[in-house]
Design a protein around this motif. Structure first.
Motif, short mmCIF file in Angstrom:
data_model
loop_
_atom_site.label_atom_id
_atom_site.label_comp_id
_atom_site.label_asym_id
_atom_site.label_seq_id
_atom_site.Cartn_x
_atom_site.Cartn_y
_atom_site.Cartn_z
N ASP A 155 0.83 -1.19 0.00
CA ASP A 155 0.00 0.00 0.00
C ASP A 155 0.88 1.25 0.00
O ASP A 155 1.68 1.45 0.91
N PRO A 156 0.73 2.13 -1.00
CA PRO A 156 1.55 3.34 -1.03
C PRO A 156 1.02 4.47 -0.14
O PRO A 156 1.73 5.44 0.09
N LEU A 157 -0.22 4.35 0.36
CA LEU A 157 -0.77 5.42 1.18
C LEU A 157 -0.35 5.26 2.64
O LEU A 157 -0.53 4.21 3.24
N THR A 158 0.21 6.32 3.17
CA THR A 158 0.67 6.29 4.56
C THR A 158 -0.36 6.88 5.52
O THR A 158 -0.17 6.86 6.73
N GLY A 159 -1.44 7.41 4.98
CA GLY A 159 -2.49 8.00 5.80
C GLY A 159 -3.51 8.69 4.92
O GLY A 159 -3.52 8.51 3.70
#
Length: 239
Positions: A155-159
């Motif tokens: 997953d590239p989303l950190t938040g």
């Protein structure tokens, strides 16, 4: 205090509605509505990156923003007719791109670009903030699809990230300005924050009076709970 749209108090949001998957052909998309402001947000993946990123193994996330001709009371000429985007659109799409990249691990997108397009159907204030908030939903849905299809491994989303407009109108601090409020605000700000409370961007302009440090702190205090509510709406739309 003068009455506000939707009988809101100073710190209240306009009604928010997010319709995920609004554009079937996009990798990720939503129709984002906040009061009378409506924006279509789409995220499209491409297996190429800007030339300066070629060979680095890193991906890219960028944004484009446009207001459709009938989005305001007076018809707006299309950028394609003029041959170039206007300065306002360029500034806003750079803000959207910066805001979204603030919660993306570009190394988890190996030489993949994601283009987030934000097209304003109807404008009643806060279009750049709506584009950021809705743009994140489109990006979240797109990256989830890339994960499910095995295009990316993690997953590239950190938040999450969302944005809200706040300002002083007739001397009172208000959250989520509609056009009638924004057009007469003494001070207005666009505040971008992550879901865990990190400040990504704070754009403030004093239109008719000088802004004090205390007044900016007041706007931040209004923005934090509003952005928490927007984050809840984002997560619900992506569930």
């Amino acid at each position: 205090m003068a009455s506000r749209s939707y009988d809101r108090g100073p710190g209240d949001l306009r009604p928010v509605n997010i319709e995920p998957g609004f554009v079937r052909t996009a990798t990720g998309s939503c129709l984002y509505e906040q009061g009378e402001t409506r924006v279509i947000c789409t995220a499209s993946a491409s297996t190429s990156v800007p030339r300066w990123l070629e060979g680095t193994g890193r991906g890219w996330v960028t944004a484009e923003y446009a207001m459709l001709p009938a989005s305001t009371g007076e018809r707006k000429e299309r950028d394609s007719k003029r041959g170039r985007p206007d300065g306002r659109s360029t500034e806003i799409q750079r803000l959207i791109g910066r805001s979204l990249r603030g919660v993306v691990d570009l190394e988890a997108l190996p030489e993949i670009s994601i283009y987030v397009d934000c097209d304003v159907l109807q404008a009643d204030g806060g279009t750049r903030c709506a584009s950021i908030t809705g743009g994140w939903v489109a990006l979240r849905l797109a990256t989830r699809k890339l994960l499910e299809e095995g295009v990316i491994e993690r997953d590239p989303l950190t938040g999450s990230v969302a944005a809200i407009s706040c300002g002083f109108v007739d001397g009172e601090a208000l959250c989520d300005l509609d056009y009638s409020e924004d057009s007469r605000a003494e001070v207005d700000a666009n505040i971008v924050m992550t879901g865990d409370g990190g400040l990504v961007e704070f754009q403030a302009t004093a239109e008719r009076t000088v802004a004090s440090r205390a007044s900016l702190d007041t706007l931040l205090e209004l923005a934090e709970p509003a952005i928490a509510k927007l984050r809840a709406a984002q997560l619900e739309a992506c569930s």
